[in-house]
Design a protein around this motif. Structure first.
Motif, PDB file in Angstrom:
ATOM      1  N   ILE A   1       0.861  -1.180   0.000  1.00 47.52           N
ATOM      2  CA  ILE A   1       0.000   0.000   0.000  1.00 47.52           C
ATOM      3  C   ILE A   1       0.899   1.232   0.000  1.00 47.52           C
ATOM      4  O   ILE A   1       1.828   1.331   0.793  1.00 47.52           O
ATOM      5  CB  ILE A   1      -0.884   0.024   1.261  1.00 47.52           C
ATOM      6  N   ASP A   2       0.607   2.174  -0.897  1.00 46.31           N
ATOM      7  CA  ASP A   2       1.383   3.411  -0.962  1.00 46.31           C
ATOM      8  C   ASP A   2       0.431   4.591  -0.821  1.00 46.31           C
ATOM      9  O   ASP A   2      -0.642   4.608  -1.439  1.00 46.31           O
ATOM     10  CB  ASP A   2       2.135   3.496  -2.294  1.00 46.31           C
ATOM     11  N   ILE A   3       0.814   5.567  -0.021  1.00 45.63           N
ATOM     12  CA  ILE A   3       0.027   6.783   0.154  1.00 45.63           C
ATOM     13  C   ILE A   3       0.859   7.952  -0.354  1.00 45.63           C
ATOM     14  O   ILE A   3       1.946   8.210   0.143  1.00 45.63           O
ATOM     15  CB  ILE A   3      -0.344   7.006   1.629  1.00 45.63           C
ATOM     16  N   ASP A   4       0.346   8.658  -1.345  1.00 43.21           N
ATOM     17  CA  ASP A   4       1.017   9.835  -1.898  1.00 43.21           C
ATOM     18  C   ASP A   4       0.676  11.029  -1.007  1.00 43.21           C
ATOM     19  O   ASP A   4      -0.408  11.606  -1.115  1.00 43.21           O
ATOM     20  CB  ASP A   4       0.552  10.061  -3.333  1.00 43.21           C
ATOM     21  N   LYS A   5       1.592  11.377  -0.115  1.00 46.23           N
ATOM     22  CA  LYS A   5       1.358  12.461   0.845  1.00 46.23           C
ATOM     23  C   LYS A   5       1.213  13.823   0.161  1.00 46.23           C
ATOM     24  O   LYS A   5       0.589  14.725   0.711  1.00 46.23           O
ATOM     25  CB  LYS A   5       2.496  12.527   1.865  1.00 46.23           C
ATOM     26  N   ASP A   6       1.788  13.976  -1.031  1.00 43.68           N
ATOM     27  CA  ASP A   6       1.654  15.240  -1.760  1.00 43.68           C
ATOM     28  C   ASP A   6       0.251  15.394  -2.332  1.00 43.68           C
ATOM     29  O   ASP A   6      -0.214  16.510  -2.545  1.00 43.68           O
ATOM     30  CB  ASP A   6       2.674  15.324  -2.887  1.00 43.68           C
ATOM     31  N   ARG A   7      -0.414  14.289  -2.575  1.00 42.28           N
ATOM     32  CA  ARG A   7      -1.752  14.307  -3.153  1.00 42.28           C
ATOM     33  C   ARG A   7      -2.845  14.285  -2.082  1.00 42.28           C
ATOM     34  O   ARG A   7      -3.920  14.824  -2.280  1.00 42.28           O
ATOM     35  CB  ARG A   7      -1.905  13.115  -4.094  1.00 42.28           C
ATOM     36  N   CYS A   8      -2.563  13.648  -0.944  1.00 38.57           N
ATOM     37  CA  CYS A   8      -3.551  13.475   0.128  1.00 38.57           C
ATOM     38  C   CYS A   8      -4.049  14.838   0.614  1.00 38.57           C
ATOM     39  O   CYS A   8      -3.264  15.754   0.847  1.00 38.57           O
ATOM     40  CB  CYS A   8      -2.927  12.694   1.289  1.00 38.57           C
TER      41      CYS A   8
ATOM     42  N   GLY B   1      -6.433  14.808   3.239  1.00 40.36           N
ATOM     43  CA  GLY B   1      -6.917  14.557   4.588  1.00 40.36           C
ATOM     44  C   GLY B   1      -8.415  14.369   4.698  1.00 40.36           C
ATOM     45  O   GLY B   1      -8.992  14.648   5.755  1.00 40.36           O
ATOM     46  N   ALA B   2      -9.047  13.876   3.649  1.00 38.61           N
ATOM     47  CA  ALA B   2     -10.501  13.668   3.685  1.00 38.61           C
ATOM     48  C   ALA B   2     -10.894  12.601   4.700  1.00 38.61           C
ATOM     49  O   ALA B   2     -12.002  12.627   5.236  1.00 38.61           O
ATOM     50  CB  ALA B   2     -11.020  13.288   2.300  1.00 38.61           C
ATOM     51  N   GLY B   3     -10.015  11.635   4.952  1.00 36.04           N
ATOM     52  CA  GLY B   3     -10.261  10.623   5.972  1.00 36.04           C
ATOM     53  C   GLY B   3     -11.116   9.455   5.542  1.00 36.04           C
ATOM     54  O   GLY B   3     -11.486   8.628   6.371  1.00 36.04           O
ATOM     55  N   GLN B   4     -11.453   9.369   4.263  1.00 32.79           N
ATOM     56  CA  GLN B   4     -12.281   8.257   3.801  1.00 32.79           C
ATOM     57  C   GLN B   4     -11.608   6.907   4.003  1.00 32.79           C
ATOM     58  O   GLN B   4     -12.263   5.915   4.297  1.00 32.79           O
ATOM     59  CB  GLN B   4     -12.664   8.450   2.332  1.00 32.79           C
ATOM     60  N   CYS B   5     -10.291   6.874   3.883  1.00 35.80           N
ATOM     61  CA  CYS B   5      -9.557   5.624   4.079  1.00 35.80           C
ATOM     62  C   CYS B   5      -9.672   5.158   5.524  1.00 35.80           C
ATOM     63  O   CYS B   5      -9.931   3.976   5.790  1.00 35.80           O
ATOM     64  CB  CYS B   5      -8.097   5.775   3.679  1.00 35.80           C
ATOM     65  N   ALA B   6      -9.513   6.079   6.471  1.00 35.56           N
ATOM     66  CA  ALA B   6      -9.593   5.732   7.888  1.00 35.56           C
ATOM     67  C   ALA B   6     -11.010   5.329   8.286  1.00 35.56           C
ATOM     68  O   ALA B   6     -11.194   4.483   9.162  1.00 35.56           O
ATOM     69  CB  ALA B   6      -9.112   6.894   8.746  1.00 35.56           C
ATOM     70  N   LEU B   7     -11.998   5.896   7.641  1.00 42.21           N
ATOM     71  CA  LEU B   7     -13.381   5.507   7.905  1.00 42.21           C
ATOM     72  C   LEU B   7     -13.696   4.137   7.319  1.00 42.21           C
ATOM     73  O   LEU B   7     -14.433   3.358   7.915  1.00 42.21           O
ATOM     74  CB  LEU B   7     -14.350   6.544   7.334  1.00 42.21           C
ATOM     75  N   THR B   8     -13.128   3.849   6.153  1.00 45.63           N
ATOM     76  CA  THR B   8     -13.405   2.593   5.461  1.00 45.63           C
ATOM     77  C   THR B   8     -12.630   1.420   6.045  1.00 45.63           C
ATOM     78  O   THR B   8     -13.171   0.324   6.185  1.00 45.63           O
ATOM     79  CB  THR B   8     -13.082   2.733   3.955  1.00 45.63           C
ATOM     80  N   ALA B   9     -11.366   1.613   6.355  1.00 46.82           N
ATOM     81  CA  ALA B   9     -10.507   0.539   6.878  1.00 46.82           C
ATOM     82  C   ALA B   9      -9.715   1.052   8.087  1.00 46.82           C
ATOM     83  O   ALA B   9      -8.500   1.224   8.027  1.00 46.82           O
ATOM     84  CB  ALA B   9      -9.576   0.032   5.781  1.00 46.82           C
ATOM     85  N   PRO B  10     -10.395   1.282   9.218  1.00 41.30           N
ATOM     86  CA  PRO B  10      -9.713   1.857  10.387  1.00 41.30           C
ATOM     87  C   PRO B  10      -8.661   0.935  11.002  1.00 41.30           C
ATOM     88  O   PRO B  10      -7.825   1.400  11.778  1.00 41.30           O
ATOM     89  CB  PRO B  10     -10.857   2.129  11.359  1.00 41.30           C
ATOM     90  N   GLN B  11      -8.670  -0.335  10.655  1.00 38.94           N
ATOM     91  CA  GLN B  11      -7.664  -1.257  11.167  1.00 38.94           C
ATOM     92  C   GLN B  11      -6.345  -1.111  10.410  1.00 38.94           C
ATOM     93  O   GLN B  11      -5.331  -1.647  10.839  1.00 38.94           O
ATOM     94  CB  GLN B  11      -8.166  -2.706  11.106  1.00 38.94           C
ATOM     95  N   VAL B  12      -6.349  -0.372   9.292  1.00 40.52           N
ATOM     96  CA  VAL B  12      -5.159  -0.205   8.451  1.00 40.52           C
ATOM     97  C   VAL B  12      -4.712   1.250   8.364  1.00 40.52           C
ATOM     98  O   VAL B  12      -3.530   1.539   8.432  1.00 40.52           O
ATOM     99  CB  VAL B  12      -5.420  -0.759   7.025  1.00 40.52           C
ATOM    100  N   PHE B  13      -5.664   2.180   8.232  1.00 39.84           N
ATOM    101  CA  PHE B  13      -5.349   3.588   8.013  1.00 39.84           C
ATOM    102  C   PHE B  13      -5.725   4.445   9.223  1.00 39.84           C
ATOM    103  O   PHE B  13      -6.684   4.161   9.931  1.00 39.84           O
ATOM    104  CB  PHE B  13      -6.124   4.131   6.808  1.00 39.84           C
ATOM    105  N   THR B  14      -4.975   5.522   9.401  1.00 38.33           N
ATOM    106  CA  THR B  14      -5.298   6.544  10.383  1.00 38.33           C
ATOM    107  C   THR B  14      -4.852   7.876   9.788  1.00 38.33           C
ATOM    108  O   THR B  14      -4.388   7.921   8.647  1.00 38.33           O
ATOM    109  CB  THR B  14      -4.614   6.258  11.744  1.00 38.33           C
ATOM    110  N   GLN B  15      -4.990   8.952  10.539  1.00 38.01           N
ATOM    111  CA  GLN B  15      -4.519  10.248  10.086  1.00 38.01           C
ATOM    112  C   GLN B  15      -3.439  10.730  11.041  1.00 38.01           C
ATOM    113  O   GLN B  15      -3.560  10.576  12.258  1.00 38.01           O
ATOM    114  CB  GLN B  15      -5.676  11.235   9.990  1.00 38.01           C
ATOM    115  N   ASP B  16      -2.394  11.339  10.471  1.00 35.52           N
ATOM    116  CA  ASP B  16      -1.285  11.828  11.291  1.00 35.52           C
ATOM    117  C   ASP B  16      -1.638  13.180  11.907  1.00 35.52           C
ATOM    118  O   ASP B  16      -2.767  13.663  11.752  1.00 35.52           O
ATOM    119  CB  ASP B  16       0.021  11.859  10.490  1.00 35.52           C
ATOM    120  N   ASP B  17      -0.681  13.788  12.573  1.00 30.39           N
ATOM    121  CA  ASP B  17      -0.922  15.065  13.256  1.00 30.39           C
ATOM    122  C   ASP B  17      -1.293  16.195  12.303  1.00 30.39           C
ATOM    123  O   ASP B  17      -1.899  17.181  12.708  1.00 30.39           O
ATOM    124  CB  ASP B  17       0.306  15.477  14.071  1.00 30.39           C
ATOM    125  N   ASP B  18      -0.932  16.049  11.027  1.00 28.31           N
ATOM    126  CA  ASP B  18      -1.283  17.053  10.021  1.00 28.31           C
ATOM    127  C   ASP B  18      -2.616  16.739   9.345  1.00 28.31           C
ATOM    128  O   ASP B  18      -3.041  17.465   8.451  1.00 28.31           O
ATOM    129  CB  ASP B  18      -0.187  17.142   8.961  1.00 28.31           C
TER     130      ASP B  18
END
Length: 65
Positions: free
Chosen positions: A3-10, A12-29
């Motif tokens: 799994i790759d997350i393009d931080k320049d493109r992200c 912070g909508a949070g849809q990933c963390a809502l969909t798969a909270p066991q895998v994704f979260t949001q950082d301090d930014d």
């Protein structure tokens, strides 16, 4: 399945963390990040989280590549 997350493109909508909270979260930014130990998770929720990203910042590469 890497799994790759393009931080320049992200945005912070949070849809990933809502969909798969066991895998994704949001950082301090507020940007998406993987929880420790989940960089190669497989599963329908991970693929759905990638599809749910409004800016396409998440890439899931099939293991056979």
């Amino acid at each position: 399945m890497p799994i790759d997350i393009d931080k320049d493109r992200c945005i912070g909508a949070g849809q990933c963390a809502l969909t798969a909270p066991q895998v994704f979260t949001q950082d301090d930014d507020g940007l998406s990040t993987l929880l420790p130990g989940h960089g190669n998770d497989d599963g329908p929720l991970v693929r759905e989280a990638a599809r749910a990203c409004p800016v396409g910042a998440i890439t899931v590469t099939p293991a056979d590549r």
